[in-house]
Design a protein around this motif. Structure first.
Motif, PDB file in Angstrom:
ATOM      1  N   TYR A   1       0.847  -1.193   0.000  1.00 49.83           N
ATOM      2  CA  TYR A   1       0.000   0.000   0.000  1.00 49.83           C
ATOM      3  C   TYR A   1       0.882   1.242   0.000  1.00 49.83           C
TER       4      TYR A   1
ATOM      5  N   TYR B   1      -3.405 -10.772   5.839  1.00 52.54           N
ATOM      6  CA  TYR B   1      -4.206  -9.592   5.522  1.00 52.54           C
ATOM      7  C   TYR B   1      -4.942  -9.029   6.726  1.00 52.54           C
ATOM      8  N   GLN B   2      -4.350  -9.221   7.922  1.00 51.28           N
ATOM      9  CA  GLN B   2      -4.958  -8.621   9.111  1.00 51.28           C
ATOM     10  C   GLN B   2      -4.255  -7.337   9.501  1.00 51.28           C
ATOM     11  N   LYS B   3      -2.924  -7.296   9.346  1.00 51.67           N
ATOM     12  CA  LYS B   3      -2.205  -6.102   9.760  1.00 51.67           C
ATOM     13  C   LYS B   3      -1.158  -5.720   8.729  1.00 51.67           C
ATOM     14  N   VAL B   4      -0.802  -4.443   8.794  1.00 48.82           N
ATOM     15  CA  VAL B   4       0.118  -3.865   7.827  1.00 48.82           C
ATOM     16  C   VAL B   4       1.333  -3.317   8.558  1.00 48.82           C
TER      17      VAL B   4
ATOM     18  N   PHE C   1       4.448  -0.694   8.301  1.00 48.05           N
ATOM     19  CA  PHE C   1       4.757   0.506   7.542  1.00 48.05           C
ATOM     20  C   PHE C   1       6.252   0.792   7.508  1.00 48.05           C
TER      21      PHE C   1
END
Lengths: 112, 114
Positions: free
Chosen positions: A33, A97-100, A102
């Protein structure tokens, strides 16, 4: 150590110039993202990449995810003062796909 | 449709004081997150929730507690504030539909602990 490395940390460009920001990981990027943040504000979503080799564009901003899915680049064509801000890449490094996670961000200044 | 809102916007605490930050979303999102942003460190995940009544630890959970009693609200608590918790705190939410989709962020809470 940072799992998601962004470079450069800061960038000053003259209006009209092109620029590239990179986001690199030693792990597979299951979802990548790109967000933009203006000073003192929250993050605004720019685009998401999932497939190796994928490329997306929004106005004058283009993002690519490499074939190995370990590096992404954000390219701005003919920069404008409105492009100034902090650009952050985020990625799902586990595939759940639960947390990102950065990156540390790239601060962009565009000089008129 | 307000999106994600955070209360308060600014706060100054003395060491040892407690406080609760409130995050509210009106998009019926399943997932909610609390991050802190510090210079040179990017965004770091404190705690997150995958649904009402659930919470999980993120990258930097020590010194914080959370609760998700209602689907639309996610509370972040500091029981005994320390100067190291001076930061900008962001809340975010994400829906299940398009499970790989974007997170929507609130405007942030700027916290200073003296």
């Amino acid at each position: 150590s940072q799992e998601l490395e962004q470079s450069p940390q800061s960038l000053i460009v003259q209006e009209g110039k092109n620029l590239t920001i990179n986001c690199t990981s030693s792990k597979t990027l299951y979802g990548l993202y790109w967000y933009k943040q203006k000073y003192g504000e929250g993050l605004i979503f720019l685009m998401m990449l999932q497939k190796g080799g994928e490329e997306k564009s929004h106005e004058k901003i283009t993002a690519k995810l490499d074939e190995k899915k370990q590096q992404s680049s954000l390219h701005i064509t003919a920069s404008q003062p409105s492009h100034a801000g902090i650009y952050l890449c985020g990625a799902d490094l586990s595939g759940g796909y639960q947390k990102v996670t950065f990156g540390t961000g790239t601060k962009l200044q565009v000089i008129p | 449709n307000a999106g994600v809102t955070q209360t308060p916007k600014f706060r100054v605490l003395k060491t040892g004081q407690s406080m609760t930050l409130l995050c509210a979303q009106d998009m019926n999102h399943e997932y909610m997150y609390w991050y802190r942003q510090d210079p040179g460190m990017g965004l770091r995940l404190i705690h997150y929730s995958v649904g009402e009544g659930t919470t999980a630890k993120g990258e930097v959970p020590d010194g914080y507690n959370v609760s998700r009693l209602k689907k639309q609200n996610f509370l972040l608590g500091l029981e005994s504030a320390a100067p190291s918790q001076t930061s900008v705190y962001f809340c975010a939410s994400r829906g299940l539909a398009g499970t790989k989709g974007e997170q929507f962020f609130g405007p942030g809470t700027r916290l200073t602990v003296l």
